[in-house]
Enzyme design. Structure first.
Site, mmCIF file in Angstrom:
data_model
loop_
_atom_site.group_PDB
_atom_site.id
_atom_site.type_symbol
_atom_site.label_atom_id
_atom_site.label_comp_id
_atom_site.label_asym_id
_atom_site.label_seq_id
_atom_site.Cartn_x
_atom_site.Cartn_y
_atom_site.Cartn_z
ATOM 1 N N GLN A 71 -4.116 7.621 -19.305
ATOM 2 C CA GLN A 71 -3.210 8.746 -19.115
ATOM 3 C C GLN A 71 -3.682 9.921 -19.972
ATOM 4 O O GLN A 71 -4.077 9.692 -21.115
ATOM 5 C CB GLN A 71 -1.777 8.385 -19.543
ATOM 6 C CG GLN A 71 -0.736 9.331 -18.974
ATOM 7 C CD GLN A 71 0.690 9.031 -19.459
ATOM 8 O OE1 GLN A 71 0.892 8.286 -20.402
ATOM 9 N NE2 GLN A 71 1.658 9.616 -18.808
ATOM 10 N N GLY B 161 1.640 6.579 -30.199
ATOM 11 C CA GLY B 161 2.542 5.570 -30.743
ATOM 12 C C GLY B 161 2.517 4.344 -29.862
ATOM 13 O O GLY B 161 2.425 3.207 -30.320
ATOM 14 N N GLU C 143 2.447 2.786 -22.082
ATOM 15 C CA GLU C 143 3.187 1.851 -21.247
ATOM 16 C C GLU C 143 2.340 1.124 -20.212
ATOM 17 O O GLU C 143 2.785 0.929 -19.080
ATOM 18 C CB GLU C 143 4.312 2.607 -20.549
ATOM 19 C CG GLU C 143 3.852 3.684 -19.542
ATOM 20 C CD GLU C 143 3.640 5.075 -20.108
ATOM 21 O OE1 GLU C 143 3.329 5.184 -21.312
ATOM 22 O OE2 GLU C 143 3.768 6.054 -19.365
ATOM 23 N N ASN C 144 1.143 0.704 -20.552
ATOM 24 C CA ASN C 144 0.312 0.007 -19.574
ATOM 25 C C ASN C 144 1.073 -1.211 -19.044
ATOM 26 O O ASN C 144 1.607 -1.987 -19.822
ATOM 27 C CB ASN C 144 -1.020 -0.388 -20.219
ATOM 28 C CG ASN C 144 -1.805 0.836 -20.659
ATOM 29 O OD1 ASN C 144 -2.294 0.909 -21.779
ATOM 30 N ND2 ASN C 144 -1.888 1.827 -19.813
ATOM 31 N N HIS D 191 10.870 2.219 -25.915
ATOM 32 C CA HIS D 191 10.372 3.301 -25.062
ATOM 33 C C HIS D 191 9.334 2.785 -24.056
ATOM 34 O O HIS D 191 9.463 3.011 -22.852
ATOM 35 C CB HIS D 191 9.787 4.405 -25.945
ATOM 36 C CG HIS D 191 9.245 5.576 -25.194
ATOM 37 N ND1 HIS D 191 9.973 6.724 -24.981
ATOM 38 C CD2 HIS D 191 8.043 5.778 -24.588
ATOM 39 C CE1 HIS D 191 9.250 7.582 -24.284
ATOM 40 N NE2 HIS D 191 8.072 7.037 -24.039
ATOM 41 N N GLU D 192 8.331 2.098 -24.559
ATOM 42 C CA GLU D 192 7.259 1.644 -23.654
ATOM 43 C C GLU D 192 7.796 0.640 -22.643
ATOM 44 O O GLU D 192 7.408 0.644 -21.472
ATOM 45 C CB GLU D 192 6.080 1.070 -24.443
ATOM 46 C CG GLU D 192 5.476 2.003 -25.497
ATOM 47 C CD GLU D 192 5.266 3.440 -25.052
ATOM 48 O OE1 GLU D 192 5.088 3.674 -23.841
ATOM 49 O OE2 GLU D 192 5.316 4.342 -25.912
ATOM 50 N N HIS E 147 9.583 2.313 -19.796
ATOM 51 C CA HIS E 147 8.691 2.853 -18.764
ATOM 52 C C HIS E 147 8.491 1.861 -17.607
ATOM 53 O O HIS E 147 8.048 2.266 -16.531
ATOM 54 C CB HIS E 147 7.319 3.193 -19.358
ATOM 55 C CG HIS E 147 7.203 4.569 -19.926
ATOM 56 N ND1 HIS E 147 7.466 5.709 -19.204
ATOM 57 C CD2 HIS E 147 6.803 4.999 -21.157
ATOM 58 C CE1 HIS E 147 7.243 6.785 -19.966
ATOM 59 N NE2 HIS E 147 6.841 6.378 -21.157
ATOM 60 N N GLU F 127 8.849 10.876 -18.922
ATOM 61 C CA GLU F 127 9.098 10.803 -20.362
ATOM 62 C C GLU F 127 10.540 11.125 -20.753
ATOM 63 O O GLU F 127 11.073 10.519 -21.686
ATOM 64 C CB GLU F 127 8.115 11.703 -21.119
ATOM 65 C CG GLU F 127 6.651 11.313 -20.951
ATOM 66 C CD GLU F 127 6.313 9.908 -21.431
ATOM 67 O OE1 GLU F 127 7.137 9.283 -22.125
ATOM 68 O OE2 GLU F 127 5.206 9.425 -21.090
ATOM 69 N N ASP G 63 -2.234 17.635 -20.866
ATOM 70 C CA ASP G 63 -1.764 17.498 -22.255
ATOM 71 C C ASP G 63 -0.626 18.469 -22.566
ATOM 72 O O ASP G 63 0.260 18.160 -23.359
ATOM 73 C CB ASP G 63 -2.888 17.827 -23.258
ATOM 74 C CG ASP G 63 -3.879 16.690 -23.407
ATOM 75 O OD1 ASP G 63 -3.640 15.619 -22.812
ATOM 76 O OD2 ASP G 63 -4.889 16.886 -24.109
ATOM 77 N N TYR H 100 10.021 15.237 -23.333
ATOM 78 C CA TYR H 100 10.698 14.029 -23.810
ATOM 79 C C TYR H 100 12.178 14.285 -24.087
ATOM 80 O O TYR H 100 13.054 13.656 -23.515
ATOM 81 C CB TYR H 100 10.042 13.532 -25.103
ATOM 82 C CG TYR H 100 8.705 12.871 -24.909
ATOM 83 C CD1 TYR H 100 7.543 13.640 -24.818
ATOM 84 C CD2 TYR H 100 8.580 11.498 -24.817
ATOM 85 C CE1 TYR H 100 6.297 13.043 -24.639
ATOM 86 C CE2 TYR H 100 7.339 10.888 -24.642
ATOM 87 C CZ TYR H 100 6.203 11.663 -24.562
ATOM 88 O OH TYR H 100 4.986 11.078 -24.377
ATOM 89 N N LYS I 181 0.407 12.144 -33.023
ATOM 90 C CA LYS I 181 1.673 12.713 -33.477
ATOM 91 C C LYS I 181 1.617 13.115 -34.951
ATOM 92 O O LYS I 181 2.207 14.112 -35.356
ATOM 93 C CB LYS I 181 2.763 11.665 -33.251
ATOM 94 C CG LYS I 181 4.095 12.003 -33.845
ATOM 95 C CD LYS I 181 5.093 10.876 -33.638
ATOM 96 C CE LYS I 181 6.397 11.208 -34.332
ATOM 97 N NZ LYS I 181 7.374 10.112 -34.230
HETATM 98 N N1 BES Z 1 3.020 7.687 -22.020
HETATM 99 C C1 BES Z 1 3.194 8.056 -23.379
HETATM 100 C C2 BES Z 1 1.915 8.300 -24.104
HETATM 101 C C3 BES Z 1 1.050 9.370 -23.467
HETATM 102 C C4 BES Z 1 1.566 10.590 -23.115
HETATM 103 C C5 BES Z 1 -0.282 9.135 -23.257
HETATM 104 C C6 BES Z 1 0.746 11.552 -22.540
HETATM 105 C C7 BES Z 1 -1.098 10.094 -22.675
HETATM 106 C C8 BES Z 1 -0.576 11.308 -22.307
HETATM 107 C C9 BES Z 1 4.019 7.021 -24.141
HETATM 108 O O1 BES Z 1 4.971 6.374 -23.382
HETATM 109 C C10 BES Z 1 4.760 7.735 -25.215
HETATM 110 O O2 BES Z 1 5.540 8.572 -24.874
HETATM 111 N N2 BES Z 1 4.527 7.415 -26.477
HETATM 112 C C11 BES Z 1 5.198 8.046 -27.584
HETATM 113 C C12 BES Z 1 6.295 7.187 -28.143
HETATM 114 C C13 BES Z 1 7.688 7.586 -27.805
HETATM 115 C C14 BES Z 1 8.714 6.787 -28.573
HETATM 116 C C15 BES Z 1 7.997 9.031 -27.819
HETATM 117 C C16 BES Z 1 4.183 8.246 -28.682
HETATM 118 O O3 BES Z 1 3.018 7.876 -28.493
HETATM 119 O O4 BES Z 1 4.523 8.778 -29.722
HETATM 120 ZN ZN ZN Z 2 6.537 7.592 -22.832
#
Ligand code: BES
Ligand code: ZN
Length: 649
Positions: free
Chosen positions: A184, A310, A313-314, A337-338, A341, A360, A416, A424, A599
Site C-alpha cells: 500500500q 504502526g 492490514e494485510n 485498527h488492523e 480493516h 481509514e 501518500d 483517519y 509516524k
Molecule cells: N493501512 C494503514 C497503513 C498505510 C497507510 C500504509 C497508507 C500505506 C499507506 C494502516 O491500517 C494504518 O492506518 N496504520 C496506522 C495505525 C492506526 C492505529 C492509525 C499506523 O501505521 O500508524
Molecule cells: Zn488503517
C-alpha cells in the site's frame, strides 16, 4: 468494485431499471467529476449503487480488461536482493474486442512474456512505456482476441520501494537476513506486474523458494513447505493488489488461540503474544457489531523496527511495528485498527485513493468502538481526544486546503497525500456525528449492512452517500441536513458539528499541567499516580514552551528521556526539540537510528529542521544531517523517500 462487476451490474440494472423505485438523491459534490459509469445492483433486500471514478494512480487499462488471479512462482534471492521468477495472470475482457492488457510495473526487469493459446504458450508482443517517477512503467501486452492468461518472467529491482531487504546485522537475531513488503498504496507494482489499483480485486496463489532455515509468510493461507522444498500460499478471497504481502526471516510462531497467533523473531515472541493476548476478544466484539470475520485465520507478525507503519492490514496476517510491544497493552488500539480493516478496507475497499477515508476513517471508527466494548468508555474517549488533537494539528498544517476534505479533489500528487489525520480522524468523527444524530440503534445495523452489501467490492464516497440516503435517512428524516453532510464530506477544515470528546481524566491532567506550567508546583508535585500512557501523552502533547529548568525537572522526576514506551518517548522528544532541551538528544538519536516508524521519525526530522531554521541553530542542522546519514541505510525505502523530501535532500 471491479469494473467488470460494475459493468455487469450496469447491464443488469438497465433491465431492472423500471423496477427501481428508490431514486438516488445524494448530495452531489460541488467540484466533483460526474461518475463515468454507474451501476445499480439488487442485493435481494437492498439496492446498492456503484459510481465509477477513474483511478489516476494506475496506468493499467482496468476498465477494459480485468486481472482476476495472479500466480507467483518466485525465488527469494537475498544475495541479489530480488524476487525472481514467473507471474501468471488470468484476466477477463470487460470491453469486447480488447486485445491489449496494460499492466503497472515499477523497476521490474521483464524477461519474457507469453500468452496461452490452444497450442500452449506463445511469445507475446509487448512494449514498455516511458518511466514515470510516481507511476512507474506501463507494460502493454498484445493478448489477442481470445487468450485469458499471460505468463511473465521477471525480476524485481534491488531498489524496489515495496521491499525492504535487511542484512543479518539489521535483525535482532543477527544470524539470518530478513525481507518484508509494503504494497500500500502503489508499491505492489514494484513486486509484480499487475493492475495496481484498489478498484480491481484478484485472488492469488504463490510458491516461494527461500534459503534453508528461513520461513516465508504471505497475506494468504499458509500451505506450508511442499515436497520440492518451496512454500505454498493461497488467497481464495478476491483482494485489491495493495494487500499482497510477503515476509521472510528467522520467524517463529506462538498461538494465542486456535485461529489467532503471533509470528515474530524469537527475542520478542513471548512478549508479543502477551501484549496482543486480547486479540480474540477484539475479534468477538468486531463480529458482534459488524458480522462474521470472513478471512479464516487471523495472525499478527511483529516485524523489525524499520517497518515504516504502526500496522498494515494485510489479510489474515497484519504486519506490526515492534514499538507496539510496550509491556502494558497500552498501544493495542493499533491491533484493533488492523483487525477492523478486515471489514472496512479489506472487505469493502476504497475504489480510489481519493476515497481513502472509506478505508481509514471507517476503520478508525470501528477500532474505537471495539476499544470501547473491550476497555470501556474512558479509554475510548481518551483515544478520540488524542486523535482530535492530532487532527487539528494536521488541518492547521495542511499543504493545501483541499487536503482537509474527506473526498479529495483530483489533485493528489501521490497517494501518500491522502493519509493524514484528516482521512483517519475527520473520517472517524464524521461517523461519530452520524452515530450521535441517528443513535446506535439505527446506525450500527446500517453500518453492518454496508459491510455486507459491499463485501468484496470497491466503493466510492458517492456510493456511501447514496446508501445513507436510502437506508439511514429514513430511520429519522430530520436527523441530519444535506448541507451538514456536504460540509463534512466535501467541505474543508472541521465542521462545527464535530463531537467534543470529553474526558474527565484528561481534564484532571490539564489542571495539573496548568499549575506546573505556571510554576505553582514542581514536577514532583504533579499527581501522576495511576496515569496511563494516554494521560501522559495528553500531558506531554499539551505542554506549551516551558523553561529548560522545567524540562530538566520533568526529566529527572519521571525519567522521560530513554523511556521504553515509543509513543511517550516520541511525545517527549518533540517537546525536547521545541524547548531546546538538548539533554534528550543522545537518546533521541538512538531512537531515530533504531525505529523506522514513519509516524515518529517524519515528525521528529521535520521538527528538527524547522526549529533549527527558525532559531538559526546551524549546529542542529549539522546534527540532524549526521544522524540521518547514519540512520538512512537502515530505513525502509518508503521512509528514505519521505525523509529525503522533508530534509530537502
Ligand atoms: N493501512 C494503514 C497503513 C498505510 C497507510 C500504509 C497508507 C500505506 C499507506 C494502516 O491500517 C494504518 O492506518 N496504520 C496506522 C495505525 C492506526 C492505529 C492509525 C499506523 O501505521 O500508524
Ligand atoms: Zn488503517
Amino acid at each position: 468494485m471491479t469494473p467488470q462487476t460494475s459493468l455487469r451490474a450496469y447491464a443488469l440494472s438497465l433491465l431492472a431499471a423500471t423496477a427501481l423505485s428508490v431514486a438516488a438523491c445524494s448530495p452531489k459534490p460541488a467540484t466533483e467529476t460526474i461518475p463515468a459509469k454507474s451501476a445499480h445492483m439488487d442485493t435481494g433486500e437492498r439496492i446498492i449503487t456503484q459510481n465509477f471514478t477513474a483511478d489516476r494512480f494506475t496506468q493499467s487499462n482496468y476498465a477494459d480488461i480485468a486481472v482476476t488471479h495472479i500466480d507467483l512462482d518466485l525465488d527469494v534471492n537475498f544475495y541479489a536482493k530480488i524476487l525472481d521468477g514467473v507471474a501468471t495472470l488470468s484476466f477477463e475482457r470487460i470491453t469486447k474486442g480488447t486485445e491489449t492488457l496494460v499492466l503497472d510495473t515499477k523497476g521490474l526487469l521483464i524477461k519474457a512474456v507469453s500468452v496461452e493459446t490452444e497450442n500452449g504458450w506463445d511469445t507475446a508482443e509487448r512494449t514498455m512505456g516511458t518511466e514515470d517517477p510516481v507511476q512507474g512503467t506501463a507494460l502493454s501486452i498484445d493478448v489477442g482476441p481470445s487468450a485469458t492468461k499471460v505468463k511473465i518472467v521477471y525480476s524485481t529491482s534491488p531498489e524496489a520501494e515495496g521491499l525492504q531487504w535487511l542484512t543479518p546485522e539489521q535483525t535482532a537475531g543477527k544470524k539470518e537476513p530478513y525481507l518484508f513488503s509494503q504494497a500500500q498504496a502503489i508499491n505492489a507494482r514494484t513486486m509484480a506486474p499487475l493492475q495496481d489499483t484498489p478498484a480491481v480485486r484478484l485472488t492469488y496463489s504463490a510458491r516461494l523458494r527461500v534459503p534453508d532455515g528461513l520461513l516465508p509468510l504471505m497475506s494468504a493461507e499458509q500451505l506450508g513447505q511442499q515436497e520440492d522444498g518451496s512454500y505454498g500460499f493461497n488467497m481464495p478471497q478476491p483482494i485489491p493488489s495493495y494487500l499482497i504481502a510477503i515476509a521472510v526471516g528467522d520467524i517463529k510462531f506462538k498461538a494465542i488461540n486456535d485461529t489467532i497467533g503471533v509470528y515474530a523473531e524469537e527475542y520478542i515472541l513471548d512478549r508479543a503474544a502477551e501484549e496482543f493476548s486480547e486479540t480474540p476478544q477484539m475479534e468477538v466484539e468486531n463480529e458482534k457489531l459488524y458480522g462474521p470475520y470472513r478471512w479464516g485465520r487471523y495472525d499478527l507478525i511483529v516485524l523489525p523496527p524499520s517497518f515504516p507503519y504502526g500496522g498494515m492490514e494485510n489479510p489474515r496476517l497484519s504486519f506490526l511495528t515492534p514499538t507496539l510491544v510496550a509491556g502494558d497493552k497500552s498501544l493495542t488500539n493499533v491491533v484493533a485498527h488492523e483487525l477492523a480493516h478486515s471489514w472496512s478496507g479489506n472487505l469493502v475497499t476504497n475504489s480510489n485513493w481519493r476515497d481513502a477515508w472509506l478505508n481509514e476513517g471507517f476503520t478508525s471508527y470501528v477500532e474505537n468502538r471495539v476499544m470501547e466494548a473491550l476497555y470501556g468508555k474512558d479509554r475510548a474517549v481518551m483515544e478520540q481526544a488524542l486523535g482530535l488533537e492530532d487532527l487539528k494539528r494536521d488541518v492547521a498544517g495542511a499543504a493545501r486546503p483541499s487536503l482537509t476534505q474527506l473526498k479529495f479533489d483530483d489533485d493528489l500528487k501521490h497517494p501518500d497525500e491522502a493519509f493524514s489525520q484528516v482521512t483517519y480522524v475527520k473520517g472517524q468523527f464524521f461517523l461519530n456525528f452520524l452515530e450521535d444524530r441517528y443513535g446506535r440503534a439505527a446506525f450500527d445495523p446500517f453500518l453492518k449492512n454496508w459491510f455486507n452489501d459491499y463485501a468484496f467490492k470497491a466503493a466510492t464516497t458517492e456510493d456511501f452517500l447514496e446508501y445513507m440516503e436510502r437506508y439511514l435517512k429514513p430511520s429519522n428524516p430530520d436527523a441530519v441536513s444535506e448541507a451538514e453532510i456536504k460540509e463534512w464530506v466535501y467541505g474543508q477544515g472541521l465542521p462545527d458539528t464535530i463531537r467534543n470528546p470529553k474526558s474527565d481524566a484528561f481534564d484532571k491532567v490539564a489542571a495539573q499541567s496548568a499549575s506546573f506550567v505556571s510554576g505553582n508546583i514542581a514536577a514532583s508535585g504533579l499527581k501522576t499516580e495511576g496515569w496511563s500512557t494516554h494521560e501522559w501523552l495528553h500531558f506531554l502533547n499539551g505542554l506549551p514552551k516551558v523553561s529548560s529548568a522545567q524540562m530538566e525537572d520533568l526529566d529527572t522526576t519521571f525519567k522521560l528521556t530513554g523511556t521504553q514506551n515509543a509513543e511517550t518517548a516520541f511525545a517527549w522528544y518533540m517537546q525536547s526539540i521545541k524547548n531546546g532541551y538538548e539533554d534528550a538528544f543522545p537518546d533521541m538519536e538512538y531512537f531515530l537510528k533504531e525505529v523506522g516508524r514513519g509516524k515518529f521519525i517524519y515528525r521528529l526530522y521535520g521538527a528538527l529542521k524547522d526549529t533549527a531554521a527558525k532559531e538559526n541553530r546551524e549546529d542542529w542542522q549539522f546534527w540532524t544531517a549526521d544522524v540521518y546519514e547514519e540512520a538512512r541505510p537502515g530505513y525502509h525505502p518508503i521512509a528514505q523517500r519521505r525523509i529525503d523530501d522533508i530534509l530537502g535532500k
